[in-house]
Design a protein around this motif. Structure first.
Motif, short mmCIF file in Angstrom:
data_model
loop_
_atom_site.label_atom_id
_atom_site.label_comp_id
_atom_site.label_asym_id
_atom_site.label_seq_id
_atom_site.Cartn_x
_atom_site.Cartn_y
_atom_site.Cartn_z
N ASP A 35 0.84 -1.20 0.03
CA ASP A 35 -0.12 0.05 -0.02
C ASP A 35 0.94 1.14 -0.03
O ASP A 35 2.09 1.16 0.67
CB ASP A 35 -1.08 -0.14 1.21
CG ASP A 35 -1.90 1.16 1.14
OD1 ASP A 35 -2.24 1.42 0.14
OD2 ASP A 35 -2.57 1.50 2.24
N PHE A 36 0.63 2.37 -0.69
CA PHE A 36 0.97 3.59 -0.53
C PHE A 36 0.08 4.46 -0.58
O PHE A 36 -0.96 4.76 -1.25
CB PHE A 36 1.88 3.88 -1.80
CG PHE A 36 2.74 5.19 -2.00
CD1 PHE A 36 3.75 5.50 -1.12
CD2 PHE A 36 2.18 6.14 -2.81
CE1 PHE A 36 4.33 6.60 -1.11
CE2 PHE A 36 2.81 7.43 -2.73
CZ PHE A 36 3.72 7.71 -1.96
N ASP A 37 0.14 5.53 0.49
CA ASP A 37 -0.73 6.70 0.73
C ASP A 37 -0.07 8.05 0.28
O ASP A 37 0.91 8.36 1.07
CB ASP A 37 -0.85 6.69 2.20
CG ASP A 37 -2.00 7.78 2.57
OD1 ASP A 37 -2.11 8.73 1.82
OD2 ASP A 37 -2.47 7.91 3.69
N PRO A 38 -0.66 8.50 -0.83
CA PRO A 38 0.07 9.53 -1.47
C PRO A 38 -0.12 10.90 -0.33
O PRO A 38 0.79 11.86 -0.65
CB PRO A 38 -0.63 9.61 -2.99
CG PRO A 38 -1.81 8.78 -2.91
CD PRO A 38 -1.57 7.82 -1.73
N LYS B 72 3.71 1.22 2.85
CA LYS B 72 3.62 0.12 3.56
C LYS B 72 4.21 -1.20 2.91
O LYS B 72 3.90 -1.47 1.62
CB LYS B 72 1.92 -0.06 3.84
CG LYS B 72 1.43 1.04 4.78
CD LYS B 72 0.29 0.69 5.25
CE LYS B 72 -0.53 1.84 6.01
NZ LYS B 72 -1.86 1.60 6.50
N VAL B 73 5.11 -1.76 3.49
CA VAL B 73 5.77 -2.91 2.88
C VAL B 73 5.85 -4.23 3.55
O VAL B 73 5.72 -4.14 4.92
CB VAL B 73 7.30 -2.48 2.35
CG1 VAL B 73 7.19 -1.43 1.53
CG2 VAL B 73 8.15 -2.22 3.74
N ILE B 74 5.92 -5.41 2.83
CA ILE B 74 6.44 -6.54 3.45
C ILE B 74 7.84 -6.70 3.31
O ILE B 74 8.17 -6.62 2.14
CB ILE B 74 5.61 -7.64 2.85
CG1 ILE B 74 3.97 -7.38 3.17
CG2 ILE B 74 5.89 -8.96 3.56
CD1 ILE B 74 3.13 -8.38 2.43
N GLU B 75 8.85 -6.98 4.12
CA GLU B 75 9.91 -7.01 4.16
C GLU B 75 10.68 -8.26 5.16
O GLU B 75 9.93 -8.68 5.75
CB GLU B 75 10.75 -5.76 4.32
CG GLU B 75 10.60 -5.27 5.81
CD GLU B 75 11.34 -3.91 6.00
OE1 GLU B 75 11.47 -3.00 5.22
OE2 GLU B 75 11.78 -3.69 7.51
N GLN B 76 12.08 -8.09 4.89
CA GLN B 76 12.56 -9.39 5.58
C GLN B 76 13.54 -8.78 6.69
O GLN B 76 14.30 -7.65 6.48
CB GLN B 76 13.58 -10.15 4.86
CG GLN B 76 13.95 -11.45 5.48
CD GLN B 76 14.65 -12.34 4.51
OE1 GLN B 76 14.89 -12.00 3.30
NE2 GLN B 76 14.99 -13.65 4.65
#
Length: 141
Positions: free
Chosen positions: A94-97, A103-107
């Motif tokens: 998701d990105f809120d301009p 909003k990311v999924i990362e390791q």
């Protein structure tokens, strides 16, 4: 994937998925994950080619962010300065301009997959790039 632990790089792991592997151009090490659609180098060299969308890849190198969480006040957090050539990459869900918030999924450093968010307004220095994964046909391969 959320909560699980991977021994390999998260983005490389996803790109090896048989449904994606035959369609998408593979990542080039930890330097490129497709076409750059946004870049921000130390808040002085900023360019945007397209709107940021879910599925794009957020890449951060030596990114310093100031946060305003908690009672203590603000603190500084550095992202993408680890042993993996000083970079961090995650899949944008998701990105809120309006808030300029990724909003990311990362390791994380221990290999666990987690959700995280980053605000461009809290970015102080380093490099941010957003890549759009592209098909092999995009480069006639």
């Amino acid at each position: 994937y959320l909560g699980s632990k991977l021994d390999s790089n998260f983005i490389m792991h996803i790109s090896q998925n048989p449904q994606l592997k035959s369609k998408l151009l593979p990542p080039i090490g930890n330097k490129s994950y497709g076409v750059t659609i946004y870049k921000n180098f130390n808040n002085s060299n900023v360019s945007k080619i397209d709107d940021i969308k879910a599925g794009d890849i957020l890449w951060i190198k030596n990114g310093k962010f100031s946060t305003h969480k908690g009672i203590i006040g603000s603190k500084s957090v550095t992202v993408g300065d680890g042993p993996d050539n000083g970079t961090c990459a995650g899949v944008i869900y998701d990105f809120d301009p309006k808030k300029e918030k990724f909003k990311v999924i990362e390791q994380d450093a221990s290999g666990h997959i987690k959700k995280e968010s980053y605000k461009i307004g809290e970015f102080k220095s380093g490099k941010i790039r957003v890549f759009r994964p592209v098909s092999r046909q995009y480069v006639d391969w």
